[in-house]
Design a protein around this motif. Structure first.
Motif, short mmCIF file in Angstrom:
data_model
loop_
_atom_site.label_atom_id
_atom_site.label_comp_id
_atom_site.label_asym_id
_atom_site.label_seq_id
_atom_site.Cartn_x
_atom_site.Cartn_y
_atom_site.Cartn_z
N LEU A 194 -8.84 5.17 -5.31
CA LEU A 194 -7.89 4.07 -5.14
C LEU A 194 -7.43 3.60 -6.52
CD1 LEU A 194 -6.64 1.73 -3.35
CD2 LEU A 194 -8.69 0.45 -3.95
N GLU A 211 -3.41 4.85 -2.27
CA GLU A 211 -4.56 5.40 -1.55
C GLU A 211 -4.28 6.80 -1.03
OE1 GLU A 211 -5.80 2.81 1.65
OE2 GLU A 211 -5.37 1.02 0.46
N THR A 266 0.87 -1.18 0.00
CA THR A 266 0.00 0.00 0.00
C THR A 266 0.90 1.23 0.00
OG1 THR A 266 -1.73 -1.14 1.23
CG2 THR A 266 -1.77 1.26 1.27
#
Length: 177
Positions: free
Chosen positions: A157, A152, A39
């Motif tokens: 996204l 993000e 991420t």
């Protein structure tokens, strides 16, 4: 008496199927998954870009034995954990839209359940139209390795997937007017 034999036969048959399923499951779980997920988070509170890489611990265990030496133990040895975290961090890069590398620093790592986590961060540039991303961790060991990245905190996204010969991928951000 015939009923007892029929009932026993059925139980033995069920037991055989259960045993076969257990063996198949054991074989399947012994294989490496060859996938990692990361991420890239734009944190408005810290104004940093925070990167969290999640590797399957089973894959990391096999990797350190190939990358370092056969005695490497990512579960119990902090030095092996540090070396693997550095390896992963060196194979991940972010570039701005002008192809300038963002200076990422390794901020930590941990074993959590069935995963090995590696954490990096950098300051957010004041103006960022997009990112170019490189994620080669474990792909130098296993061509089938798939590294997925979710971006993000900067609009919608966005997901990138590194597989096969893909080396560099790009995300763009909408600029507020």
């Amino acid at each position: 008496m015939k009923t007892v034999i029929k009932s026993k036969h059925f139980s033995l048959r069920q037991w055989g199927i259960v045993a076969l399923l257990l063996m198949t499951t054991g074989i399947a779980s012994a294989h490496q998954i060859k996938a990692a997920i990361s991420t890239v988070l734009f944190n408005p509170r810290t104004e940093n870009i925070e990167i969290m890489h999640r590797f399957n611990l089973h894959d990391a265990e096999h990797a350190v034995k190939t990358l370092f030496d056969k005695q490497s133990d990512i579960l119990k040895d902090a030095q092996t954990q540090q070396r693997f975290a550095e390896y992963a961090a060196q194979r991940f890069s972010l570039f701005d839209s002008k192809d300038q590398s963002l200076a990422l620093k390794l901020v930590g790592f941990e074993v959590e359940g069935k995963h090995f986590w590696v954490y990096q961060e950098t300051e957010q540039p004041p103006s960022l139209e997009g990112l170019r991303v490189r994620h080669d961790a474990l792909r130098d060991l296993w061509p089938a390795q798939i590294n997925t990245i979710n971006v993000e905190g900067k609009g919608e996204l966005q997901t990138l997937e590194f597989r096969d010969n893909v080396e560099l991928l790009k995300v763009s951000f909408e600029q507020a007017h």
